[in-house]
Design a protein around this motif. Structure first.
Motif, PDB file in Angstrom:
ATOM      1  N   TYR A  20       0.838  -1.208   0.000  1.00  0.00           N
ATOM      2  CA  TYR A  20       0.000   0.000   0.000  1.00  0.00           C
ATOM      3  C   TYR A  20       0.872   1.257   0.000  1.00  0.00           C
ATOM      4  O   TYR A  20       0.574   2.230  -0.708  1.00  0.00           O
ATOM      5  N   THR A  24       1.788   7.566  -6.302  1.00  0.00           N
ATOM      6  CA  THR A  24       0.623   8.325  -6.767  1.00  0.00           C
ATOM      7  C   THR A  24       0.409   9.639  -6.016  1.00  0.00           C
ATOM      8  O   THR A  24      -0.247  10.530  -6.526  1.00  0.00           O
ATOM      9  N   LEU A  69      -3.734  -1.939  -7.773  1.00  0.00           N
ATOM     10  CA  LEU A  69      -2.819  -1.027  -7.080  1.00  0.00           C
ATOM     11  C   LEU A  69      -1.354  -1.266  -7.443  1.00  0.00           C
ATOM     12  O   LEU A  69      -0.477  -0.533  -6.978  1.00  0.00           O
ATOM     13  N   HIS A 106       2.099   2.183  -3.437  1.00  0.00           N
ATOM     14  CA  HIS A 106       1.037   2.817  -4.234  1.00  0.00           C
ATOM     15  C   HIS A 106       0.943   4.306  -3.898  1.00  0.00           C
ATOM     16  O   HIS A 106       0.871   5.152  -4.801  1.00  0.00           O
ATOM     17  N   VAL A 139       2.206  -1.199  -8.781  1.00  0.00           N
ATOM     18  CA  VAL A 139       3.092  -0.184  -9.351  1.00  0.00           C
ATOM     19  C   VAL A 139       4.259  -0.933  -9.974  1.00  0.00           C
ATOM     20  O   VAL A 139       4.970  -1.659  -9.278  1.00  0.00           O
TER      21      VAL A 139
END
Length: 186
Positions: free
Chosen positions: A72, A79, A126, A75, A128
């Motif tokens: 997480y 972003t 999610l 991500h 990357v």
């Protein structure tokens, strides 16, 4: 601001989250620490993380992500522009957690839930592919019995890394890494 993101089936009651919380409190920095309870669904977990960092300049936020929390964190780094310290991070949970489909239980709360293909798809969304290594500090132990530390070392090549021989998925050396975490966080 340091936001600790716990791993799969874990919670803010995890050992590392509690050690970090006590350390921050002992230094008078409690107001600069958060550890949201991440729901089991990726969409809800992302929303919980967004609430935790709302109102903060992303450049002033360091996500401290353990295992799935590291996924997480990646991500959000890519972003939102945060930075992250990753502890034995998950690289492809949409693949690795497929073996766990079915009934699961949070290790700290005991709360049961169903891990479904929708979870896997949420994590896949999610993913990357490429990261900016300058925004990461990796803390890895070669004895991780859950994830292959070499996958993380490859994905985040060029990032600052501490790779300790032995240890396990919990990162046994975590308490001694806290000053390094704070230094990286600024």
């Amino acid at each position: 601001m340091i936001v600790y993101l716990h791993g799969f089936n874990s919670s803010p009651a995890s050992s590392k989250a509690q050690v970090m919380k006590r350390y921050m409190e002992s230094k008078g920095l409690a107001q600069h620490y958060a550890c949201p309870a991440l729901p089991d669904t990726p969409e809800e977990a992302v929303a919980a993380i967004e609430r935790s960092i709302a109102g903060h300049d992303p450049r002033a936020v360091t996500l401290l992500g353990s295992s799935l929390g590291g996924y997480y964190a990646t991500h959000f780094v890519e972003t939102r522009g945060c930075r992250a310290v990753l502890i034995n991070p998950a690289i492809t949970p949409h693949i690795g957690l497929e073996a766990y489909l079915g009934t699961q239980k949070n290790l700290h709360t005991g709360e049961p839930y169903e891990l479904t293909r929708a979870h896997l798809e949420g994590w896949r969304k999610l993913l990357v592919e490429r990261v900016d290594p300058e925004k990461y500090l990796l803390l890895l132990e070669t004895g991780d019995e859950v994830l292959d530390w070499r996958e993380a070392a490859r994905k985040y090549e060029g990032a600052r890394m501490v790779i300790r021989q032995g240890g396990d998925h919990s990162l046994r050396c975590f308490p001694e890494m806290i000053p390094r975490i704070l230094d990286f966080s600024g």
